[in-house]
Design a protein around this motif. Structure first.
Motif, PDB file in Angstrom:
ATOM      1  N   TYR A  38       0.810  -1.224   0.000  1.00 55.70           N
ATOM      2  CA  TYR A  38       0.000   0.000   0.000  1.00 55.70           C
ATOM      3  C   TYR A  38       0.845   1.277   0.000  1.00 55.70           C
ATOM      4  N   GLU A  50      -4.329  -6.016   0.525  1.00 54.29           N
ATOM      5  CA  GLU A  50      -5.546  -5.204   0.351  1.00 54.29           C
ATOM      6  C   GLU A  50      -6.092  -4.754   1.714  1.00 54.29           C
ATOM      7  N   ALA A  69      -4.020  -2.022   2.986  1.00 52.04           N
ATOM      8  CA  ALA A  69      -4.257  -0.788   2.212  1.00 52.04           C
ATOM      9  C   ALA A  69      -5.530  -0.099   2.702  1.00 52.04           C
ATOM     10  N   TYR A  84      -8.075   4.960  -0.222  1.00 48.27           N
ATOM     11  CA  TYR A  84      -7.835   3.578  -0.678  1.00 48.27           C
ATOM     12  C   TYR A  84      -8.312   3.348  -2.105  1.00 48.27           C
ATOM     13  N   LEU A 103      -5.247  -2.405  -5.202  1.00 54.15           N
ATOM     14  CA  LEU A 103      -3.837  -2.473  -5.617  1.00 54.15           C
ATOM     15  C   LEU A 103      -3.752  -2.989  -7.055  1.00 54.15           C
TER      16      LEU A 103
END
Ligand SMILES: [Fe+2]
Length: 293
Positions: A34, A104, A107, A115, A118
Motif C-alpha cells: 500500500y 488489500e 491498504a 484507498y 492495488l
C-alpha cells in the motif's frame, strides 16, 4: 547509521533497508504494497541516480515482499534474491492470493478514504536468484553473507555485512519491540528458531537492525540474542505447561494472549496477528515435544 546504509519506509509496515556498495546497490525487504510508491521514491532519493540492483528478501510474507512489484516498475532489471523455499512459495497461486488479500486489508486500514485497489501483477512477486546458506552477495566493496535461518518460515534469510560486522537478522531470530522486549514469531520450527538465533549470535556482530524496528542501540547484540533465546524458551515452557494441564488449543491461545499480548508487544503487534502466531507456535511446540494437538 553506517554510511551508505539507510532505512526508508513508505509508511507503517513499509520498511526497506538500502545498502550502497561501490558496484551494486540493494534493499533488504521492501515492506507492504500500500505504501510502496512512497518507499520507491525514498529509495530513488537515496540512490542519487544509481540503479537498484538487488532486492534481498528476508522471507515471503506480504509485509516484507509486498513492495517488490513497485520496485520492478522503477528498476526492471532488479534481481530479487531468496532461497528455494521462497521461490516455490511465490509460484503457488494460494500464496499469491493470500499476499494480495493481506495487502488489500492493510491498504484499506492505512489509506482509509484514499484507498484504491492495488494494481500490481502477481508475476512480479517472484524470486529471480536462488541463494543458499553461505553464499555471498557482493556489492563491490561490501559483501553480504547469506544465512538460512528458518523457524519463522522455511524461506527465512538473514544477512551479515562482513565489513561492518552488521547483522540483519530475519524474524526467526526475533523482532525487537523496544524497552528490552522481544517477540519471537515461531511459525514453522522451535528447534530451528533456537539454531537460527545461535547461528546469528556466533557471528558476533557489532550492530543489528531488527525487523520492523531498525537499528538496535540501547542493548548490545549479545543481549539481543540472549533476549531472543529467553523469549523463545519461555514460550516453549509456558505452552508445554498449559498442555500438561490438559487445556484445549483455544484455551492455550487465550492463555498466551493474557501472558504475552501486553505492553510493547500489544503496541507493536495487532491482536489478530498475535493470535495466528500463537496458534502456530502452540502447534509447532507441541509437535516437536511429542504432544499431538
Ligand atoms: Fe513474517
Amino acid at each position: 547509521m553506517i554510511k551508505g546504509i539507510t532505512r526508508v519506509a513508505g509508511g507503517p509496515g513499509g520498511d526497506a533497508l538500502v545498502l550502497i556498495g561501490s558496484e551494486k546497490t540493494a534493499v533488504i525487504d521492501c515492506g507492504m504494497a500500500y505504501c510502496a510508491p512512497l518507499m520507491v521514491e525514498k529509495v530513488k532519493k537515496v540512490l542519487e541516480g544509481r540503479p537498484l540492483d538487488y532486492m534481498l528478501s528476508s522471507h515471503t510474507h506480504y509485509d516484507h515482499i509486498g513492495g517488490l512489484a513497485y520496485l520492478r516498475q522503477e528498476w526492471p532489471n532488479l534481481i530479487c534474491v531468496g532461497n528455494t523455499h521462497g521461490q516455490a512459495v511465490l509460484k503457488r497461486e494460494g500464496a499469491l492470493k493470500a499476499i494480495r488479500n493481506l495487502s488489500e486489508s492493510a491498504a484499506k486500514k492505512y489509506l482509509n478514504e484514499s484507498y484504491q485497489p492495488l494494481t500490481y501483477r502477481d508475476e512480479d512477486l517472484r524470486i529471480d536468484q536462488v541463494v543458499k546458506d553461505g553464499d555471498i552477495i557482493s556489492l563491490g566493496d561490501r559483501h553480504l553473507f547469506v544465512l538460512e535461518t528458518p523457524g519463522h518460515t522455511n524461506c527465512s534469510l538473514s544477512y551479515y555485512l562482513e565489513e561492518e560486522r552488521f547483522m540483519i537478522p530475519c524474524e526467526s531470530v526475533g523482532c525487537y519491540v523496544g524497552n528490552r522486549h522481544m517477540v519471537v514469531p515461531i511459525l514453522t520450527g522451535f528447534q530451528d528458531t533456537i539454531t537460527s538465533i545461535e547461528r546469528c549470535r556466533d557471528f558476533n556482530p557489532q550492530l543489528i537492525s531488527s525487523p520492523h524496528y531498525g537499528m538496535v542501540r540501547n542493548i548490545t547484540p549479545q543481549q539481543y540474542f540472549e533476549l531472543a533465546l529467553n523469549a523463545a524458551m519461555d514460550m516453549r515452557d509456558f505452552i508445554l505447561e498449559l498442555y500438561r494441564q490438559g487445556m484445549t488449543q483455544e484455551e492455550m491461545v487465550q492463555a498466551c494472549q493474557e501472558r504475552y499480548w501486553k505492553g510493547e508487544t500489544a503496541k507493536e503487534q495487532p491482536l489478530m496477528a498475535f493470535l495466528i502466531n500463537a496458534k502456530a507456535a502452540i502447534t509447532v511446540i507441541c509437535r516437536e515435544f511429542g504432544e499431538n494437538q
